[in-house]
Scaffold this motif. Structure first.
Motif, mmCIF file in Angstrom:
data_model
loop_
_atom_site.group_PDB
_atom_site.id
_atom_site.type_symbol
_atom_site.label_atom_id
_atom_site.label_comp_id
_atom_site.label_asym_id
_atom_site.label_seq_id
_atom_site.Cartn_x
_atom_site.Cartn_y
_atom_site.Cartn_z
ATOM 1 N N LYS A 1 0.815 -1.211 0.000
ATOM 2 C CA LYS A 1 0.000 0.000 0.000
ATOM 3 C C LYS A 1 0.853 1.267 0.000
ATOM 4 C CE LYS A 1 -0.585 0.442 4.961
ATOM 5 N NZ LYS A 1 -1.474 0.633 6.058
ATOM 6 N N ASN A 2 2.100 1.172 0.429
ATOM 7 C CA ASN A 2 2.987 2.330 0.466
ATOM 8 C C ASN A 2 3.701 2.585 -0.854
ATOM 9 O OD1 ASN A 2 2.343 2.691 3.143
ATOM 10 N ND2 ASN A 2 4.129 1.615 3.893
ATOM 11 N N LEU A 3 3.624 1.640 -1.784
ATOM 12 C CA LEU A 3 4.369 1.761 -3.022
ATOM 13 C C LEU A 3 3.515 2.333 -4.140
ATOM 14 C CD1 LEU A 3 6.336 -1.608 -3.174
ATOM 15 C CD2 LEU A 3 7.225 0.635 -2.606
ATOM 16 N N TYR B 1 6.541 16.259 -11.200
ATOM 17 C CA TYR B 1 5.865 15.005 -11.541
ATOM 18 C C TYR B 1 4.966 14.548 -10.383
ATOM 19 C CZ TYR B 1 5.323 10.256 -13.414
ATOM 20 O OH TYR B 1 4.815 9.078 -13.915
ATOM 21 N N MET B 2 5.518 14.594 -9.178
ATOM 22 C CA MET B 2 4.742 14.191 -8.001
ATOM 23 C C MET B 2 3.553 15.114 -7.799
ATOM 24 S SD MET B 2 7.791 13.245 -5.335
ATOM 25 C CE MET B 2 6.687 12.943 -3.971
ATOM 26 N N ASN B 3 3.787 16.394 -7.976
ATOM 27 C CA ASN B 3 2.730 17.381 -7.792
ATOM 28 C C ASN B 3 1.628 17.194 -8.845
ATOM 29 O OD1 ASN B 3 1.798 19.489 -6.201
ATOM 30 N ND2 ASN B 3 2.576 21.037 -7.610
ATOM 31 N N LYS B 4 2.023 16.975 -10.080
ATOM 32 C CA LYS B 4 1.079 16.768 -11.179
ATOM 33 C C LYS B 4 0.155 15.580 -10.901
ATOM 34 C CE LYS B 4 1.042 15.193 -15.984
ATOM 35 N NZ LYS B 4 1.897 14.725 -17.077
ATOM 36 N N HIS B 5 0.725 14.512 -10.358
ATOM 37 C CA HIS B 5 -0.048 13.293 -10.086
ATOM 38 C C HIS B 5 -0.626 13.260 -8.670
ATOM 39 C CE1 HIS B 5 0.891 11.393 -13.898
ATOM 40 N NE2 HIS B 5 2.143 11.813 -13.752
ATOM 41 N N LYS B 6 -0.326 14.301 -7.888
ATOM 42 C CA LYS B 6 -0.838 14.430 -6.521
ATOM 43 C C LYS B 6 -0.489 13.223 -5.626
ATOM 44 C CE LYS B 6 -4.675 17.411 -7.912
ATOM 45 N NZ LYS B 6 -3.815 18.469 -8.262
ATOM 46 N N PHE B 7 0.746 12.754 -5.784
ATOM 47 C CA PHE B 7 1.215 11.651 -4.972
ATOM 48 C C PHE B 7 1.313 12.052 -3.510
ATOM 49 C CE2 PHE B 7 3.689 10.050 -8.888
ATOM 50 C CZ PHE B 7 2.582 9.349 -9.339
ATOM 51 N N TYR B 8 0.857 11.191 -2.649
ATOM 52 C CA TYR B 8 0.962 11.301 -1.196
ATOM 53 C C TYR B 8 0.114 12.408 -0.582
ATOM 54 C CZ TYR B 8 4.906 8.491 -2.636
ATOM 55 O OH TYR B 8 5.685 7.555 -3.243
ATOM 56 N N ILE B 9 -0.671 13.106 -1.375
ATOM 57 C CA ILE B 9 -1.545 14.141 -0.834
ATOM 58 C C ILE B 9 -2.801 13.478 -0.315
ATOM 59 C CG2 ILE B 9 -2.925 16.183 -1.405
ATOM 60 C CD1 ILE B 9 -0.789 16.832 -3.539
ATOM 61 N N LYS B 10 -3.124 13.769 0.952
ATOM 62 C CA LYS B 10 -4.344 13.189 1.540
ATOM 63 C C LYS B 10 -5.563 13.754 0.846
ATOM 64 C CE LYS B 10 -2.980 11.760 6.091
ATOM 65 N NZ LYS B 10 -3.236 11.883 7.511
ATOM 66 N N LYS B 11 -6.478 12.894 0.573
ATOM 67 C CA LYS B 11 -7.690 13.314 -0.129
ATOM 68 C C LYS B 11 -8.855 13.450 0.817
ATOM 69 C CE LYS B 11 -5.913 11.250 -4.232
ATOM 70 N NZ LYS B 11 -5.828 10.218 -5.147
#
Length: 160
Positions: A14-16, A150-160
């Motif tokens: 789940k962390n990957l 790239y991370m920002n564009k895909h919203k990685f790790y941002i709580k929804k």
């Protein structure tokens, strides 16, 4: 230097992030370094084991000699790795210092060497970056600009 992207079975899935995203971020991070390259040889290996990666890299580059670079924290989990005794006896293991991890495990190595590097301790890790982003902190200064974008564009790790 060759860098590969393992999907370690030791980590919780789940962390990957998906493999294609992780490999793309590594490509962006090392793009400017001519002595570094990314090998996409682990795609589809589930789980991915370091011993298989090393075997495949050696088949592809039989004239090269390979070493493993680990953080001291990862070094202590080495006994959980598949065929860890073989890895210890064949490859040099370079261990990068980490805060809070002390040398308390002795490994015997017949051929390879375990080398504890004297290097500046950098208080940063991938889990620290992920957790900080989840808390809404700006981690842009800690990452290559293209990786951050790239991370920002895909919203990685941002709580929804």
């Amino acid at each position: 230097m060759v860098y590969s992207i393992p999907s370690k079975s030791i980590k919780k899935k789940k962390n990957l992030l998906d493999y294609k995203h992780r490999i793309e971020m590594v490509r962006k991070a090392v793009y400017d370094y001519e002595k570094m390259s990314v090998l996409d040889i682990e795609y589809g290996y589930i789980p991915s084991y370091t011993i298989h990666t090393l075997h495949n890299i050696e088949k592809k580059y039989p004239r090269n000699q390979f070493s493993i670079l680990l953080g001291k924290d990862s070094f202590f989990s080495l006994r959980k790795w598949k065929n860890y005794k073989f890895i210890l006896n064949k490859y040099d293991i370079l261990v990068y210092p980490r805060i809070g991890s002390f040398y308390h495990t002795i490994f015997k190595s017949e051929k390879g060497n375990i080398i504890f590097l004297e290097a500046p301790i950098i208080e940063i890790s991938s889990s620290f970056i992920r957790k900080s982003i989840q808390k809404g902190k700006n981690m842009k200064p800690m990452l290559h600009a293209e990786v951050w974008d790239y991370m920002n564009k895909h919203k990685f790790y941002i709580k929804k």
